[in-house]
Scaffold this motif. Structure first.
Motif, PDB file in Angstrom:
ATOM      1  N   ASP A 124       0.808  -1.214   0.000  1.00 56.53           N
ATOM      2  CA  ASP A 124       0.000   0.000   0.000  1.00 56.53           C
ATOM      3  C   ASP A 124       0.841   1.263   0.000  1.00 56.53           C
ATOM      4  O   ASP A 124       0.325   2.362   0.217  1.00 56.53           O
ATOM      5  CB  ASP A 124      -0.942  -0.011   1.209  1.00 56.53           C
ATOM      6  CG  ASP A 124      -1.943  -1.154   1.136  1.00 56.53           C
ATOM      7  OD1 ASP A 124      -2.628  -1.268   0.095  1.00 56.53           O
ATOM      8  OD2 ASP A 124      -2.044  -1.933   2.092  1.00 56.53           O
ATOM      9  N   ARG A 126       3.718   2.110   1.873  1.00 52.45           N
ATOM     10  CA  ARG A 126       4.264   2.638   3.119  1.00 52.45           C
ATOM     11  C   ARG A 126       5.692   2.123   3.322  1.00 52.45           C
ATOM     12  O   ARG A 126       6.020   1.022   2.909  1.00 52.45           O
ATOM     13  CB  ARG A 126       3.423   2.220   4.328  1.00 52.45           C
ATOM     14  CG  ARG A 126       1.966   2.626   4.260  1.00 52.45           C
ATOM     15  CD  ARG A 126       1.242   2.219   5.548  1.00 52.45           C
ATOM     16  NE  ARG A 126      -0.193   2.333   5.408  1.00 52.45           N
ATOM     17  CZ  ARG A 126      -1.001   1.354   4.992  1.00 52.45           C
ATOM     18  NH1 ARG A 126      -0.466   0.166   4.682  1.00 52.45           N
ATOM     19  NH2 ARG A 126      -2.282   1.537   4.882  1.00 52.45           N
ATOM     20  N   ASP A 145       4.126   7.406   4.547  1.00 50.94           N
ATOM     21  CA  ASP A 145       3.253   7.219   3.391  1.00 50.94           C
ATOM     22  C   ASP A 145       3.998   7.687   2.146  1.00 50.94           C
ATOM     23  O   ASP A 145       4.090   8.894   1.878  1.00 50.94           O
ATOM     24  CB  ASP A 145       1.962   8.009   3.586  1.00 50.94           C
ATOM     25  CG  ASP A 145       0.930   7.722   2.508  1.00 50.94           C
ATOM     26  OD1 ASP A 145       1.298   7.146   1.464  1.00 50.94           O
ATOM     27  OD2 ASP A 145      -0.252   8.069   2.701  1.00 50.94           O
ATOM     28  N   ASN A 148       1.843   9.568  -0.503  1.00 45.22           N
ATOM     29  CA  ASN A 148       1.354  10.904  -0.134  1.00 45.22           C
ATOM     30  C   ASN A 148       2.520  11.778   0.322  1.00 45.22           C
ATOM     31  O   ASN A 148       2.579  12.210   1.486  1.00 45.22           O
ATOM     32  CB  ASN A 148       0.291  10.785   0.962  1.00 45.22           C
ATOM     33  CG  ASN A 148      -0.400  12.111   1.255  1.00 45.22           C
ATOM     34  OD1 ASN A 148      -0.435  13.001   0.408  1.00 45.22           O
ATOM     35  ND2 ASN A 148      -0.936  12.227   2.464  1.00 45.22           N
ATOM     36  N   ASP A 150       5.554  11.306   1.150  1.00 51.32           N
ATOM     37  CA  ASP A 150       6.440  10.837   2.224  1.00 51.32           C
ATOM     38  C   ASP A 150       6.032  11.369   3.599  1.00 51.32           C
ATOM     39  O   ASP A 150       6.877  11.546   4.488  1.00 51.32           O
ATOM     40  CB  ASP A 150       7.901  11.210   1.942  1.00 51.32           C
ATOM     41  CG  ASP A 150       8.418  10.629   0.645  1.00 51.32           C
ATOM     42  OD1 ASP A 150       7.866   9.603   0.199  1.00 51.32           O
ATOM     43  OD2 ASP A 150       9.371  11.197   0.069  1.00 51.32           O
ATOM     44  N   GLU A 153       2.796   8.781   8.577  1.00 52.07           N
ATOM     45  CA  GLU A 153       1.472   8.259   8.891  1.00 52.07           C
ATOM     46  C   GLU A 153       1.331   7.967  10.375  1.00 52.07           C
ATOM     47  O   GLU A 153       0.292   8.236  10.979  1.00 52.07           O
ATOM     48  CB  GLU A 153       1.204   6.979   8.094  1.00 52.07           C
ATOM     49  CG  GLU A 153      -0.173   6.388   8.381  1.00 52.07           C
ATOM     50  CD  GLU A 153      -0.375   5.032   7.722  1.00 52.07           C
ATOM     51  OE1 GLU A 153      -0.648   5.017   6.514  1.00 52.07           O
ATOM     52  OE2 GLU A 153      -0.276   4.006   8.421  1.00 52.07           O
TER      53      GLU A 153
END
Length: 364
Positions: A124, A126, A145, A148, A150, A153
């Motif tokens: 996903d 990550r 993430d 998104n 970096d 999260e």
């Protein structure tokens, strides 16, 4: 079988199981992508930096980038988590860029990464990073993430009952990820305790599972989701064990481990691909090994080099396209002339998490 024919047989095994690595980059000396500006701390970092002290510990791959953790034993290493592009147009080999930014690498600032060790990327997008911490900052898991920009999260700080905040009493080394229907579980080795550390992303909770009498250093997770096994190696030991992941989901429980076999060296890094082939690199051994765990344990040599004179000559990672990425450190007899290479080889299988290249989802 005579010694002569035995030698010929073993040589045939080595040749038959070898893969063709090509060199992507070479470095006589590493350098960093230094930030610009008058800040005094930047100048101090550049002044303290010794390129000969850069040693790569772990490697992870995701969509055109490689993430590396660096040995922290030298005060001259300004960041222990960096990244490289897998390809580029420049003729010179790339510099090390801190991940995600320099702001995440402030020494003794507990909101920053102190000592990055094991890493893993998930399907996903990550990046999971084990942060050993230091005498001032507790150990953590960082989850970034990559899809998104970096962003961070989550940061999970281990409770003291899971991993001692006394820096000298624990050594978080490596991490693997177990994707379940509704969660990601991380399994982490603590080389100084008789435990396996487990973390659940869904609940943001961590716990330990006891393995009395044994401490673990290297680990790898099998690709067989129906009967998934965690494979474990001890520090400076040739023995390899396994444990069912079902036993690791019992919080504060204990697990029974099973001896699988012995390598010819002491593995510090292991990794499964989606075909249940296990790759291993051993201390002071100038070759990579593999074993198909779907069959009775048998070690085969995958890649062999001349005398590298390095305690950790290789580290490696698989990407989503069935490419095995590998770094190689050659210290030679003169440590001051250490050289590094980044190599790659097509092995036809993704990592244990991603599956074979034909099974991989395409990102839109």
């Amino acid at each position: 079988m005579s010694p002569f024919f035995a030698a010929i047989f073993l040589l045939g095994l080595c040749v038959a199981n070898a893969v063709n690595f090509t060199t992507v980059y070479e470095w006589d000396k590493f350098d960093f992508v230094w930030p610009s500006g008058p800040e005094s701390s930047i100048g101090q970092m550049k002044q303290n930096f010794n390129p000969l002290e850069v040693e790569i510990r772990f490697l992870a791959a995701y969509e055109g980038r490689l993430f590396l953790s660096l040995d922290d034993t030298s005060p001259g290493i300004p960041a222990t988590l960096v990244w490289l592009p897998t390809s580029g147009s420049a003729t010179a080999s790339p510099k090390l860029a801190p991940f995600p930014t320099w702001e995440f690498h402030k020494k003794d600032n507990c909101n920053s990464i102190q000592v990055a060790n094991g890493m893993e990327t998930d399907p996903d997008g990550r990046l999971w990073v084990v942060d050993q911490g230091n005498s001032k900052c507790p150990s953590k898991i960082w989850i970034f993430d990559l899809v998104n920009n970096d962003t961070t999260e989550r940061v999970h700080q281990f409770p003291d009952k899971v991993f001692s905040h006394s820096y000298s009493k624990g050594w978080l080394h490596d991490i693997v990820l177990d994707k379940t229907p509704d969660d990601y579980l991380a399994y982490i080795t603590d080389a100084m305790s008789e435990n396996i550390v487990v973390y659940s992303r869904k609940t943001d909770k961590s716990w330990t599972v006891k393995t009395p009498g044994r401490k673990w250093y290297s680990l790898a997770l099998s690709a067989n989701r129906e009967a998934r096994q965690l494979y474990l190696g001890r520090f400076k030991s040739k023995e390899m064990y396994s444990v069912s992941v079902s036993e690791l989901k019992k919080e504060d429980g204990s697990a029974a481990v099973k001896l699988i076999g012995e390598w010819t060296g002491n593995p510090y890094r292991m990794l499964f691909d989606s075909a249940n082939v296990l790759y291993a690199a051993s201390s002071y051994k100038d070759y990579l090994s593999k074993s198909n765990i779907s069959e009775p344990f048998r070690e085969q040599r995958l890649h062999e080099v001349g005398d590298l004179e390095s305690g950790r000559p290789f580290t490696f990672a698989l990407d989503t396209n069935g490419t095995l990425w590998m770094t190689e450190r050659n210290e030679t007899e003169d440590w001051s002339k250490a050289r590094h290479k980044l190599l790659k080889a097509a092995v036809g299988a993704g990592s244990y998490l991603f599956g074979t290249p034909t099974d991989l989802p395409l990102r839109g």
